[in-house]
Write an enzyme that holds these catalytic residues in place. Structure first.
Site, PDB file in Angstrom:
ATOM      1  N   GLY A   1       0.827  -1.194   0.000  1.00 63.62           N
ATOM      2  CA  GLY A   1       0.000   0.000   0.000  1.00 63.62           C
ATOM      3  C   GLY A   1       0.860   1.242   0.000  1.00 63.62           C
ATOM      4  O   GLY A   1       2.020   1.201   0.442  1.00 63.62           O
TER       5      GLY A   1
ATOM      6  N   GLN B   1       2.965  10.014   1.172  1.00 65.58           N
ATOM      7  CA  GLN B   1       4.261   9.327   1.191  1.00 65.58           C
ATOM      8  C   GLN B   1       5.120   9.682  -0.012  1.00 65.58           C
ATOM      9  O   GLN B   1       6.332   9.446   0.007  1.00 65.58           O
ATOM     10  CB  GLN B   1       4.067   7.801   1.250  1.00 65.58           C
ATOM     11  CG  GLN B   1       3.458   7.333   2.555  1.00 65.58           C
ATOM     12  CD  GLN B   1       3.325   5.826   2.582  1.00 65.58           C
ATOM     13  OE1 GLN B   1       2.346   5.286   2.101  1.00 65.58           O
ATOM     14  NE2 GLN B   1       4.323   5.137   3.104  1.00 65.58           N
TER      15      GLN B   1
ATOM     16  N   CYS C   1       5.862  -0.131   7.037  1.00 68.50           N
ATOM     17  CA  CYS C   1       5.501   1.044   6.251  1.00 68.50           C
ATOM     18  C   CYS C   1       6.686   1.428   5.380  1.00 68.50           C
ATOM     19  O   CYS C   1       7.822   1.448   5.872  1.00 68.50           O
ATOM     20  CB  CYS C   1       5.131   2.194   7.183  1.00 68.50           C
ATOM     21  SG  CYS C   1       4.705   3.716   6.321  1.00 68.50           S
ATOM     22  N   LEU C   2       6.425   1.739   4.115  1.00 73.00           N
ATOM     23  CA  LEU C   2       7.522   2.122   3.217  1.00 73.00           C
ATOM     24  C   LEU C   2       8.199   3.411   3.673  1.00 73.00           C
ATOM     25  O   LEU C   2       9.331   3.676   3.283  1.00 73.00           O
ATOM     26  CB  LEU C   2       7.000   2.265   1.782  1.00 73.00           C
ATOM     27  CG  LEU C   2       6.490   0.964   1.139  1.00 73.00           C
ATOM     28  CD1 LEU C   2       5.928   1.249  -0.248  1.00 73.00           C
ATOM     29  CD2 LEU C   2       7.588  -0.087   1.079  1.00 73.00           C
TER      30      LEU C   2
ATOM     31  N   HIS D   1      -4.305   1.276   7.595  1.00 66.76           N
ATOM     32  CA  HIS D   1      -2.973   1.895   7.591  1.00 66.76           C
ATOM     33  C   HIS D   1      -2.922   3.049   6.590  1.00 66.76           C
ATOM     34  O   HIS D   1      -2.422   4.139   6.916  1.00 66.76           O
ATOM     35  CB  HIS D   1      -1.943   0.809   7.244  1.00 66.76           C
ATOM     36  CG  HIS D   1      -0.533   1.274   7.167  1.00 66.76           C
ATOM     37  ND1 HIS D   1       0.438   0.858   8.053  1.00 66.76           N
ATOM     38  CD2 HIS D   1       0.094   2.115   6.304  1.00 66.76           C
ATOM     39  CE1 HIS D   1       1.593   1.439   7.738  1.00 66.76           C
ATOM     40  NE2 HIS D   1       1.412   2.202   6.679  1.00 66.76           N
ATOM     41  N   GLU D   2      -3.450   2.816   5.384  1.00 68.55           N
ATOM     42  CA  GLU D   2      -3.355   3.849   4.343  1.00 68.55           C
ATOM     43  C   GLU D   2      -4.296   5.020   4.631  1.00 68.55           C
ATOM     44  O   GLU D   2      -3.928   6.172   4.419  1.00 68.55           O
ATOM     45  CB  GLU D   2      -3.646   3.249   2.962  1.00 68.55           C
ATOM     46  CG  GLU D   2      -2.699   2.142   2.536  1.00 68.55           C
ATOM     47  CD  GLU D   2      -1.221   2.481   2.679  1.00 68.55           C
ATOM     48  OE1 GLU D   2      -0.858   3.664   2.552  1.00 68.55           O
ATOM     49  OE2 GLU D   2      -0.432   1.563   2.943  1.00 68.55           O
TER      50      GLU D   2
ATOM     51  N   HIS E   1      -2.736   7.363   6.971  1.00 63.68           N
ATOM     52  CA  HIS E   1      -1.771   8.281   6.358  1.00 63.68           C
ATOM     53  C   HIS E   1      -2.446   9.572   5.884  1.00 63.68           C
ATOM     54  O   HIS E   1      -1.861  10.650   5.960  1.00 63.68           O
ATOM     55  CB  HIS E   1      -1.103   7.633   5.139  1.00 63.68           C
ATOM     56  CG  HIS E   1       0.120   6.824   5.447  1.00 63.68           C
ATOM     57  ND1 HIS E   1       1.240   7.365   6.044  1.00 63.68           N
ATOM     58  CD2 HIS E   1       0.408   5.520   5.214  1.00 63.68           C
ATOM     59  CE1 HIS E   1       2.163   6.413   6.159  1.00 63.68           C
ATOM     60  NE2 HIS E   1       1.693   5.278   5.682  1.00 63.68           N
TER      61      HIS E   1
HETATM   62 ZN    ZN Z   1       2.599   3.478   5.619  1.00 64.36          ZN
END
Ligand code: ZN
Length: 159
Positions: free
Chosen positions: A46, A51, A89-90, A131-132, A135
């Site tokens: 995701g 991000q 998380c990226l 999670h997304e 963000h």
């Molecule tokens: Zn993330």
């Protein structure tokens, strides 16, 4: 194919509340394509627009590698159950931490044609949606971690 630079935790762009998308434009279509390219390139499941430094309510999710979803202005309308497990998380490279999330999530969003649809997710997909969407409200999962963040590389060494 364009890979965008992924912002890392500590970058204030990740703390901001994102603005809704009001209409689809070529610029936004390109952003969505680039978000998929960037997510797959980084082996993520995701990615949210902040991000890559864009404060718009857009995220992309693909938990299987062949089931891509674009969520524009997503709203979680129903949740149930509970799952506790590792999350990553990226924007927080090489780290993982335990987070409790609902095990079922129903989300209403717009697709890339700005058509409303409903996405229901269980297990990993439910976790990814939560999670997304977090963000988009400036929430990074590390603030929800139970206990300490773990170093993924250290965990791999133990195995
Ligand atoms: Zn993330």
């Amino acid at each position: 194919m364009a890979i965008r630079n992924i912002r890392e935790y500590g970058d204030e762009v990740l703390d901001a509340v994102c603005r809704p998308v009001t209409k689809m434009t070529p610029h936004t279509e390109q952003l969505i394509e680039d978000m998929f390219d960037t997510m797959y390139d980084a082996n993520g499941v995701g990615l949210a627009a902040p991000q890559v430094g864009v404060l718009r309510r857009i995220c992309v999710i693909d938990v299987t590698g062949e089931d891509p979803y674009v969520l524009i202005n997503p709203q979680i309308v129903e949740t149930s159950g509970e799952q506790t497990g590792n999350e990553g998380c990226l924007s927080v490279p090489n780290k993982t931490g335990v987070v409790t999330r609902p095990s079922y999530v129903k989300c209403v969003a717009l697709d890339r044609n700005m058509q409303e649809y409903t996405l229901e997710g269980r297990d990993l997909l439910a976790r990814a949606i939560c999670h997304e969407v977090d963000h988009l409200d400036g929430i990074v999962y590390v603030t929800k971690v139970e206990g300490e963040l773990q170093d993924v590389r250290a965990l791999e060494d133990e195995e």
